[in-house]
Motif scaffolding. Structure first.
Motif, PDB file in Angstrom:
ATOM      1  N   LEU A 171      41.933   7.644  27.034  1.00 20.70           N
ATOM      2  CA  LEU A 171      40.533   7.975  26.795  1.00 20.70           C
ATOM      3  C   LEU A 171      39.692   6.752  26.439  1.00 20.70           C
ATOM      4  CD1 LEU A 171      38.336  10.091  26.624  1.00 20.70           C
ATOM      5  CD2 LEU A 171      39.064  10.602  24.282  1.00 20.70           C
ATOM      6  N   GLN A 175      36.189   5.102  28.852  1.00 18.46           N
ATOM      7  CA  GLN A 175      34.798   4.883  28.445  1.00 18.46           C
ATOM      8  C   GLN A 175      34.103   3.856  29.330  1.00 18.46           C
ATOM      9  OE1 GLN A 175      33.644   7.097  26.142  1.00 18.46           O
ATOM     10  NE2 GLN A 175      35.768   7.785  26.344  1.00 18.46           N
ATOM     11  N   ALA A 178      31.371   5.177  31.583  1.00 17.09           N
ATOM     12  CA  ALA A 178      29.983   5.362  31.160  1.00 17.09           C
ATOM     13  C   ALA A 178      29.103   4.208  31.603  1.00 17.09           C
ATOM     14  CB  ALA A 178      29.912   5.521  29.639  1.00 17.09           C
ATOM     15  N   ARG A 442      36.576  15.525  34.405  1.00 17.23           N
ATOM     16  CA  ARG A 442      36.397  14.937  33.070  1.00 17.23           C
ATOM     17  C   ARG A 442      35.637  13.617  33.155  1.00 17.23           C
ATOM     18  NH1 ARG A 442      41.468  12.445  29.679  1.00 17.23           N
ATOM     19  NH2 ARG A 442      40.623  12.528  27.568  1.00 17.23           N
ATOM     20  N   LEU A 443      35.979  12.786  34.140  1.00 20.14           N
ATOM     21  CA  LEU A 443      35.312  11.498  34.288  1.00 20.14           C
ATOM     22  C   LEU A 443      33.839  11.664  34.641  1.00 20.14           C
ATOM     23  CD1 LEU A 443      35.443   8.458  34.223  1.00 20.14           C
ATOM     24  CD2 LEU A 443      36.367   8.499  36.559  1.00 20.14           C
ATOM     25  N   ILE A 446      31.988  11.874  31.419  1.00 22.65           N
ATOM     26  CA  ILE A 446      31.895  10.582  30.742  1.00 22.65           C
ATOM     27  C   ILE A 446      30.856   9.701  31.422  1.00 22.65           C
ATOM     28  CG2 ILE A 446      33.172   8.478  30.173  1.00 22.65           C
ATOM     29  CD1 ILE A 446      35.696  10.227  29.972  1.00 22.65           C
ATOM     30  N   GLU A 447      30.874   9.693  32.753  1.00 25.89           N
ATOM     31  CA  GLU A 447      29.911   8.875  33.499  1.00 25.89           C
ATOM     32  C   GLU A 447      28.469   9.236  33.161  1.00 25.89           C
ATOM     33  OE1 GLU A 447      32.572   8.202  37.591  1.00 25.89           O
ATOM     34  OE2 GLU A 447      31.135   9.851  37.424  1.00 25.89           O
ATOM     35  N   GLY A 449      27.433  11.087  30.428  1.00 24.60           N
ATOM     36  CA  GLY A 449      27.168  11.330  29.011  1.00 24.60           C
ATOM     37  C   GLY A 449      26.890  12.790  28.717  1.00 24.60           C
ATOM     38  N   LEU A 467      32.079  12.280  25.716  1.00 26.28           N
ATOM     39  CA  LEU A 467      32.931  11.091  25.760  1.00 26.28           C
ATOM     40  C   LEU A 467      34.324  11.433  26.299  1.00 26.28           C
ATOM     41  CD1 LEU A 467      30.566  10.074  23.956  1.00 26.28           C
ATOM     42  CD2 LEU A 467      32.258   8.673  22.762  1.00 26.28           C
ATOM     43  N   GLY A 468      34.496  12.666  26.754  1.00 32.96           N
ATOM     44  CA  GLY A 468      35.772  13.053  27.343  1.00 32.96           C
ATOM     45  C   GLY A 468      36.800  13.563  26.353  1.00 32.96           C
ATOM     46  N   ARG A 469      36.413  13.735  25.084  1.00 32.81           N
ATOM     47  CA  ARG A 469      37.358  14.272  24.095  1.00 32.81           C
ATOM     48  C   ARG A 469      37.562  15.760  24.347  1.00 32.81           C
ATOM     49  NH1 ARG A 469      34.429  10.669  19.557  1.00 32.81           N
ATOM     50  NH2 ARG A 469      32.662  11.850  20.364  1.00 32.81           N
ATOM     51  N   THR A 493      23.762   7.507  29.926  1.00 34.83           N
ATOM     52  CA  THR A 493      24.599   6.311  30.014  1.00 34.83           C
ATOM     53  C   THR A 493      24.033   5.336  31.044  1.00 34.83           C
ATOM     54  OG1 THR A 493      25.941   7.312  31.752  1.00 34.83           O
ATOM     55  CG2 THR A 493      26.646   7.685  29.473  1.00 34.83           C
TER      56      THR A 493
END
Length: 522
Positions: A171, A175, A178, A442-443, A446-447, A449, A467-469, A493
């Motif tokens: 994880l 990041q 982002a 999931r990505l 993150i990309e 935000g 943040l993918g958590r 992001t």
């Protein structure tokens, strides 16, 4: 001989042995190296294999005597990578094996060969520009990433299992997405994993330091920066509770005439298993309601029993054109249904699956799509932000759409507060496919935000914060539901703002640096 010299000598011996290969031995070795590299993909995520697979590719590239051979280095390696990475496509063809089983060799080996052309183009381009010396690693990494980017949109696009997707296991490193998206992760991975090939060059402390910088310090810096970001951005919630339902309907029975009523009943039962009080939306997967809900008032009203009293049912279902309309059209859609059955919003899938939802070159190819019916699906207008009563604005992604970076928010659309991904990975059984699909989705969060809410028919259903958590999950092959409080988004992001411009600028800088450091001999 000191330890450093022995390392260089061992690498030189291995490079020389690979260079001595020719003919079918060389080709099989490259296929095997690509297949070995694919073990770094989810769900195995064996990242160290790349430190053998990609340096060996560089050494075989160095030894390629002709341009054709240079192309073959990338192509044969790519064949091994995609055959192992995409084997699970065959599962979809086994749902109706009598009708589609014959297509398995074409789907797995043929598709792998087609996708491998992009890898071959990267190694050929590196030869054409004269990639040599320590700079050849940077040139190869840049062109490899550029080839993956081209693969994401040429011929309708298929960015599945790009090199950067191996980092789903970490994880903090994710990041990087982002800022640089999937392509930034691919560039980082290619640089770090190809750099040990420099150990077969002339021994020097500078060369060893460069390998250490790229292979150790670069990923470590990404991990450290990502860890800092995770620590500085604590989880935050909206206070809105969602219920995600995973009905686990076997793909082979989903559209059977005598079973469809039961499937709808099961989905409603799972949705109402506990009180709906306080729930703002119940979310079903792609095509969870096996009826044409836009014209089937009775089944839509029954499905609406799953809608909370003060909320919505968000479900996937097919949609057809009104009776008498010519031509007849079919869409793969997301419905927002209020209590009682009214449809308050619709979203139609835009990025359709070739041969799954439509047949390319139908006039030429005498085959049918693998989903039910003979009619090709009609694509929707593209990424949309939906405004739904009682919910923050949302960007829907149906199944396959989640694998495309930079195609979450439409250019003319307002920024959403969350992503909703509905999918039916039941086509792919208990294979690597659903894990890879989840990693891609999931990505995307993150990309951009944005938090991601994912409902899958057979799994994996999950919720991730921006943040993918991971916030919640229902595993592959499980049946059930879970309630979750929707996380809050973070500020837009860099990747969300500028898209592919930033990673492509990094690719160009890496390419230029590689050319600046090339020499007449490695």
């Amino acid at each position: 001989m000191n330890k450093v010299a022995r390392v260089f000598a061992a690498a030189r011996v291995l490079a020389d042995r690979l260079a001595a290969l020719s003919g079918w031995r060389r080709r099989l070795t490259l296929v095997g190296l690509g297949a070995l590299g694919a073990l770094a993909l989810p769900p195995l995520s064996l990242l160290p294999v790349l430190l053998l697979s990609l340096p060996a590719l560089v050494w075989l590239f160095d030894a390629a005597p002709t341009r054709r051979a240079a192309f073959g280095v990338g192509w044969w390696w790519g064949c091994g990578w995609f055959i192992v990475g995409l084997y699970w496509i065959s599962y979809a063809l086994l749902v109706d094996a009598a009708k589609f089983g014959w297509m398995i060799p074409f789907a797995v080996f043929g598709l792998s060969g087609l996708l491998a052309v992009f890898m071959g183009a990267a190694t050929l381009a590196a030869r054409l520009v004269g990639a040599r010396g320590p700079g050849r690693v940077a040139v190869l990494a840049a062109l490899w990433t550029l080839a993956e980017w081209l693969r994401s949109w040429m011929l309708t696009g298929f960015p599945w299992n790009s090199l950067g997707s191996v980092w789903d296991v970490s994880l903090p490193v994710l990041q990087v997405g982002a800022f640089g998206g999937l392509w930034g992760l691919s560039l980082l991975t290619a640089l770090a994993a190809m750099a040990p090939a420099l150990l077969a060059d002339q021994p020097s402390s500078r060369r060893l330091a460069l390998v250490g910088l790229l292979t150790v310090l670069l990923p470590l810096a990404a991990w450290g920066g990502g860890s800092l970001r995770l620590a500085q951005v604590p989880p935050a919630e909206t206070g809105l509770t969602l219920r995600v339902v995973q009905p686990h309907i076997p793909q082979g029975t989903k559209w059977m005439e005598g079973r469809r009523e039961g499937h709808l009943f099961d989905a409603v039962t799972l949705s109402r298993g506990t009180s709906l009080d306080g729930i703002k939306a119940v979310i079903w997967p792609e095509a969870a309601a096996p009826f044409f809900l836009n014209l089937d008032d009775a089944h839509r009203a029954y499905a609406a029993l799953a809608a909370p009293p003060d909320g919505l049912l968000l479900t996937g279902a097919l949609r057809i054109s009104p009776r008498g309309e010519d031509p007849f059209r079919l869409w793969n859609s997301l419905y927002a249904i209020a209590p009682g059955g009214p449809i308050v919003a619709l979203f139609d899938k835009a990025h359709l699956v070739p041969f799954g939802e439509y047949v390319p070159l139908r006039w030429l190819l005498p085959i049918t799509k693998i989903t039910n019916g003979s009619t090709d699906f009609t694509p929707g207008p593209g990424p949309r932000t939906l405004d739904l009563p009682g919910l923050p604005p949302v960007a829907p992604l149906i199944c396959y759409e989640a694998i495309f970076p930079g195609q979450v928010v439409g250019r003319d659309q307002p920024r959403p507060d969350w992503i909703l991904n509905i999918t039916d990975d039941g086509w792919f059984g208990l294979s690597a496919g659903p894990y890879q699909h989840l990693a891609a989705a999931r990505l995307r969060g993150i990309e951009e935000g944005l938090p991601l809410v994912r409902a899958a028919n057979t799994g994996i259903s999950a919720v991730f914060d921006p943040l993918g958590r991971e916030v919640a999950r229902l595993g592959l092959g499980e049946r059930g539901s879970f309630d979750v409080v929707l996380p809050r988004p973070v500020a837009i992001t860099p990747y969300g703002r500028w898209g592919d411009s930033l990673p492509l600028a990094l690719v160009l800088a890496c390419f230029a640096a590689g050319l600046a450091f090339r020499k007449t001999s490695p």
